[in-house]
Structure formats: structure tokens, C-alpha cells
Design an enzyme around this catalytic site. Structure first.
Site, PDB file in Angstrom:
ATOM      1  N   ARG A  93      -3.418  -0.634   5.504  1.00 27.14           N
ATOM      2  CA  ARG A  93      -3.963  -1.710   4.673  1.00 27.14           C
ATOM      3  C   ARG A  93      -3.020  -2.888   4.480  1.00 27.14           C
ATOM      4  O   ARG A  93      -3.411  -4.036   4.701  1.00 27.14           O
ATOM      5  CB  ARG A  93      -4.377  -1.150   3.304  1.00 27.14           C
ATOM      6  CG  ARG A  93      -5.510  -0.152   3.381  1.00 27.14           C
ATOM      7  CD  ARG A  93      -5.764   0.504   2.042  1.00 27.14           C
ATOM      8  NE  ARG A  93      -4.643   1.400   1.711  1.00 27.14           N
ATOM      9  CZ  ARG A  93      -4.506   2.019   0.549  1.00 27.14           C
ATOM     10  NH1 ARG A  93      -5.410   1.851  -0.408  1.00 27.14           N
ATOM     11  NH2 ARG A  93      -3.483   2.824   0.326  1.00 27.14           N
ATOM     12  N   ASP A 118      -7.709   3.888   1.048  1.00 25.93           N
ATOM     13  CA  ASP A 118      -6.880   4.114   2.234  1.00 25.93           C
ATOM     14  C   ASP A 118      -7.707   4.755   3.357  1.00 25.93           C
ATOM     15  O   ASP A 118      -8.256   5.845   3.176  1.00 25.93           O
ATOM     16  CB  ASP A 118      -5.728   5.041   1.860  1.00 25.93           C
ATOM     17  CG  ASP A 118      -4.634   5.085   2.906  1.00 25.93           C
ATOM     18  OD1 ASP A 118      -4.826   4.527   4.013  1.00 25.93           O
ATOM     19  OD2 ASP A 118      -3.585   5.689   2.617  1.00 25.93           O
ATOM     20  N   CYS A 161       0.884  -1.168   0.000  1.00 20.45           N
ATOM     21  CA  CYS A 161       0.000   0.000   0.000  1.00 20.45           C
ATOM     22  C   CYS A 161       0.922   1.218   0.000  1.00 20.45           C
ATOM     23  O   CYS A 161       2.072   1.111  -0.409  1.00 20.45           O
ATOM     24  CB  CYS A 161      -1.001  -0.019   1.162  1.00 20.45           C
ATOM     25  SG  CYS A 161      -0.301   0.218   2.803  1.00 20.45           S
TER      26      CYS A 161
END
Length: 146
Positions: free
Chosen positions: A15, A117, A9
Site C-alpha cells: 500500500r 492490506d 503501512c
């Protein structure tokens, strides 16, 4: 056969560490190694506090995660690279064009769904991201465990 899976990420604090923990747990009976990194990692930072709380609420004991920056070496050493957003694929291919063919969205099996996100958003964003990550991880695990 995939032996090394890398999950990517941006900051490597929300994440990708969540996906790393879930996939590692799901594949615990295999010899597949799962790690994570960030395209613009907050190097050495622990998992984001709200992400940690959501993991704990789902029964995962927090591991000593420290964010790490994606390197060309990590890309080349991985058999499969899973990312959260389409733009991440492009970023990885700019760093290491030879990775083409082994970089996929984590949400590939959910119609190439991207996972936004949740960083600097409220807990509901983290809960939502967790649910999407969990669904995607289980879809990948079914295919990887064969």
C-alpha cells in the site's frame, strides 16, 4: 506548506509504495518530496509482485523501491504523514508523540476510510486497494497543490 510527506503501512511493500508512486506522480510539478516506510517493514524487499503488476497495468513504470522501516527521525522530519488504517496513527504516536497533528488517514477525505492490506490475498484485493489509494491520493493532491 508541506515539503516532506511520508506514507506509512505495515510492510512497506504494497500500500504505501503504491501511494508513494501515485502521489509523487500527481505532485510532480511541485517541490514536495514523497517517501514511504513501514511500521514492521520487510526491509530491503522490493514492491510486492502483484502490487507492481497492478501499478504497471495503470501505466506506472516500476521504480526501484526497497522497503524501509519507519524511524523516529523520519517521523520528525516529515511535515505530513499519511497512513492506511486508524491503528497506524496510534502506532506512530506511540513511537513519536510529537507527531500528533500531522498524522492522518490517506482516506481522510473519503470519510476517514481505511485501506485494508491486500498482502497475501488475490489480485482482486490489490486492484481494490489500488482504486482506494488512487481516489485518496487525488483528494490529497487537490488540497496539497493549492
Amino acid at each position: 506548506m508541506f515539503k516532506k510527506i511520508l506514507i506509512i503501512c505495515i510492510g512497506n511493500i504494497c500500500r504505501s509504495p503504491t501511494a508513494e508512486i501515485l502521489l509523487r506522480e500527481t505532485l510532480a510539478s511541485s517541490d514536495i518530496e514523497v517517501s514511504s516506510a513501514g511500521l514492521a517493514a520487510l526491509v530491503e524487499n522490493p514492491i510486492e509482485p502483484t502490487a507492481r503488476i497492478v501499478l504497471e497495468e495503470h501505466g506506472f513504470v516500476h521504480t526501484a523501491h526497497k522497503a524501509s522501516q519507519l524511524t523516529t527521525q523520519a517521523v520528525c522530519g516529515s511535515d505530513l504523514i499519511l497512513v492506511m488504517e486508524q491503528g497506524h496513527i496510534n502506532s506512530i504516536l506511540n513511537i513519536a508523540p510529537q507527531a500528533r497533528g500531522k498524522v492522518f488517514l490517506l482516506g481522510k477525505w473519503q470519510n476517514n476510510r481505511e485501506i485494508s492490506d491486500p498482502y497475501r490475498q488475490g489480485k482482486p484485493a490489490f486492484v481494490h486497494a489500488y482504486a482506494l489509494i488512487e481516489e485518496a491520493v487525488h483528494a490529497w493532491a487537490q488540497r496539497l497543490a493549492r
